[in-house]
Design an enzyme around this catalytic site. Structure first.
Site, PDB file in Angstrom:
ATOM      1  N   GLY A 269     -37.570  10.037 -11.524  1.00  0.00           N
ATOM      2  CA  GLY A 269     -36.376   9.229 -11.738  1.00  0.00           C
ATOM      3  C   GLY A 269     -35.598   8.866 -10.498  1.00  0.00           C
ATOM      4  O   GLY A 269     -34.442   8.444 -10.605  1.00  0.00           O
ATOM      5  N   GLY A 270     -36.190   8.980  -9.317  1.00  0.00           N
ATOM      6  CA  GLY A 270     -35.466   8.610  -8.100  1.00  0.00           C
ATOM      7  C   GLY A 270     -35.039   7.154  -8.099  1.00  0.00           C
ATOM      8  O   GLY A 270     -33.863   6.834  -7.899  1.00  0.00           O
ATOM      9  N   LYS A 271     -35.974   6.261  -8.360  1.00  0.00           N
ATOM     10  CA  LYS A 271     -35.634   4.842  -8.387  1.00  0.00           C
ATOM     11  C   LYS A 271     -34.927   4.475  -9.687  1.00  0.00           C
ATOM     12  O   LYS A 271     -34.076   3.576  -9.707  1.00  0.00           O
ATOM     13  CB  LYS A 271     -36.890   3.998  -8.184  1.00  0.00           C
ATOM     14  CG  LYS A 271     -37.534   4.194  -6.816  1.00  0.00           C
ATOM     15  CD  LYS A 271     -38.741   3.310  -6.639  1.00  0.00           C
ATOM     16  CE  LYS A 271     -39.448   3.619  -5.336  1.00  0.00           C
ATOM     17  NZ  LYS A 271     -40.010   4.993  -5.321  1.00  0.00           N
ATOM     18  N   ASP A 335     -43.597   1.288  -9.807  1.00  0.00           N
ATOM     19  CA  ASP A 335     -43.804   2.181  -8.660  1.00  0.00           C
ATOM     20  C   ASP A 335     -45.150   2.855  -8.922  1.00  0.00           C
ATOM     21  O   ASP A 335     -45.234   3.929  -9.492  1.00  0.00           O
ATOM     22  CB  ASP A 335     -42.664   3.192  -8.581  1.00  0.00           C
ATOM     23  CG  ASP A 335     -42.725   4.033  -7.322  1.00  0.00           C
ATOM     24  OD1 ASP A 335     -43.599   3.777  -6.472  1.00  0.00           O
ATOM     25  OD2 ASP A 335     -41.913   4.967  -7.189  1.00  0.00           O
ATOM     26  N   CYS A 388     -46.335   4.117  -2.191  1.00  0.00           N
ATOM     27  CA  CYS A 388     -46.092   4.888  -0.965  1.00  0.00           C
ATOM     28  C   CYS A 388     -47.408   5.012  -0.190  1.00  0.00           C
ATOM     29  O   CYS A 388     -47.754   6.077   0.324  1.00  0.00           O
ATOM     30  CB  CYS A 388     -45.482   6.255  -1.269  1.00  0.00           C
ATOM     31  SG  CYS A 388     -46.386   7.244  -2.479  1.00  0.00           S
TER      32      CYS A 388
END
Length: 454
Positions: A269-271, A335, A388
């Site tokens: 849930g970072g983004k 992502d 990434c």
């Protein structure tokens, strides 16, 4: 009542994690978190230092060991080799570690594991020989500067990067990947400000500084304790997130009123939480995550950061979610799962787990996810694609294949949505594509517009 089993020592735990990694090649992050429950925070710190340090310096440690061990390393059993690597790592990299602790406590892990006396004596002899000679041994930096250099990365990876970035940048990437990365925080702007959190950290003796590229970033260069012990953690004042990932989310904005946002591969849930901060009051987000552990942590993070009202987490994958025919979205973030070659400094096992043939497999999955996302997007909507990875196959090539199949999509220049400091991280095609030599994680992000509604 039978006595409870003794608590494992940090070195014994580190050996077990590395042995599991050597035999399964599972993610060391998953192995680490599954193994450390019974350790104190201080012991967890040492375990992580040993496990991740050995993986960062594996080639160098083996180079040193070959000078002292008559038995070929490739013929050693995993427990023997990992114990030797852990011992040599302590002797050559942990300057504050007493020699007696580095040798004796490491050898004791073999005794605790019931290994035969001859093997214990063999390992003890090698470690003591390294200890006597360490003042004259070449350092990792010296061997990295030699010709040919020893860079602690597989040859195929180095060759690819040299062809793409050149020798100097490749060596810089490898050098950064071999060092422990700083802890980077993203301020939760709904609950605090960057200056306020910086002051709170400074008051408790934690050295921090503002990030270079992201206006919401703080960098803590060294913090040996638990993240949860940082000021403001429980209050949801920040999320741990590298500057590259913070900047990637900015390509989604500005978000329109009443917008519907989908995070199709939400992870922890970072983004998702960053998008929630950017969300207008009447907007909403759906966050899709199939993995049970990551889904639980996603919900925990959203709750801690105060985004539970705006974000609906759904435990499924993107294909399963799309099968339910949801209403179309204004913005979709993919992502995508990838090789992870841009975050090797944080996940050092990636360099040893990946193979060149993996890239085509990842690309196939990535393009498929983009096609599913395109089917869920409103005409004129925004599709953000991020990895990434440093590899062209997963980034520029994946976008090219997707646009061939969905020609109504076109890329927008990332500089239009990033702060000026980050403009130099955008390539000639308008994609956000920093690499670790820029001082942040390697990343790739493309902002794609569905031209059918324009």
């Amino acid at each position: 009542m039978a006595p409870s089993p003794p608590h494992p020592t940090p070195r014994a735990t580190a050996v077990e994690i590395l042995c599991l990694w050597a035999t399964t090649h599972n993610s060391v992050d998953i192995l680490f978190h599954a193994t450390i429950e019974r350790l104190t925070d201080l012991d967890r710190g040492l375990v992580k230092t040993l496990v991740y340090g050995v993986l960062r310096q594996k080639e160098y440690l083996d180079h040193i060991l070959r000078s002292f061990a008559r038995h070929p390393l490739r013929k050693m059993k995993p427990r023997t080799l990992m114990t030797l690597r852990i011992g040599v790592y302590q002797l050559l990299f942990l300057n504050r570690m007493p020699e007696s602790a580095a040798v004796n406590a490491t050898v004791n892990t073999l005794k605790e594991a019931g290994q035969p006396p001859w093997l214990i004596g063999f390992v003890n002899g090698i470690l003591r020989a390294v200890a006597r000679s360490r003042a004259t041994l070449p350092t990792a930096d010296q061997l990295a500067a030699a010709e040919p250099p020893l860079l602690n990365h597989p040859a195929w990876m180095i060759e690819r990067w040299q062809a793409r970035f050149g020798q100097e940048t490749t060596r810089a990437i490898c050098r950064i990947n071999n060092a422990e990365p700083p802890l980077t925080l993203r301020i939760n702007t709904r609950r605090t400000g960057r200056t306020l959190l910086l002051e709170a950290l400074t008051k408790t003796g934690i050295a921090a500084r503002k990030g270079v590229y992201s206006p919401a970033s703080l960098v803590v260069d060294t913090f040996p304790g638990s993240i949860a012990a940082l000021p403001g953690y429980e209050a949801g004042h920040f999320q741990v997130q590298d500057e590259a990932a913070q900047l990637a989310s900015l390509l989604a904005g500005p978000l329109p009123s009443r917008c519907r946002v989908l995070d199709g591969c939400a992870g922890l849930g970072g983004k998702t939480s960053h998008l929630a901060e950017m969300l207008p009051p009447d907007g909403s987000i759906v966050a899709v995550e199939p993995d049970p552990r990551r889904y639980r942590l996603l919900r925990d993070n959203l709750r801690r950061l105060g985004h539970s009202q705006a974000v609906l987490p759904v435990r499924t994958d993107l294909r399963g979610y799309a099968a339910g025919r949801p209403q179309p979205f204004d913005v979709i973030l993919i992502d995508a799962p990838c090789s992870g070659t841009g975050v090797i400094r944080r996940q050092p096992d990636i360099r040893w787990n990946r193979r060149p043939e993996d890239l085509a497999t990842y690309r196939q999955t990535q393009v498929h996810l983009l096609e599913i996302a395109a089917s869920l997007l409103k005409p004129g909507g925004v599709l953000i694609y991020a990895t990434c990875s440093l590899e062209l196959e997963e980034n520029q090539e994946a976008i090219r294949l997707f646009i061939e199949r969905c020609p109504h999509f076109a890329a927008e220049n990332a500089t239009l949505f990033l702060p000026e400091a980050a403009h130099r991280l955008v390539d000639g095609s308008g994609y956000f594509s920093p690499n670790p030599s820029d001082g942040l994680d390697g990343f790739f992000t493309a902002r794609l517009i569905d031209g059918r509604g324009l």
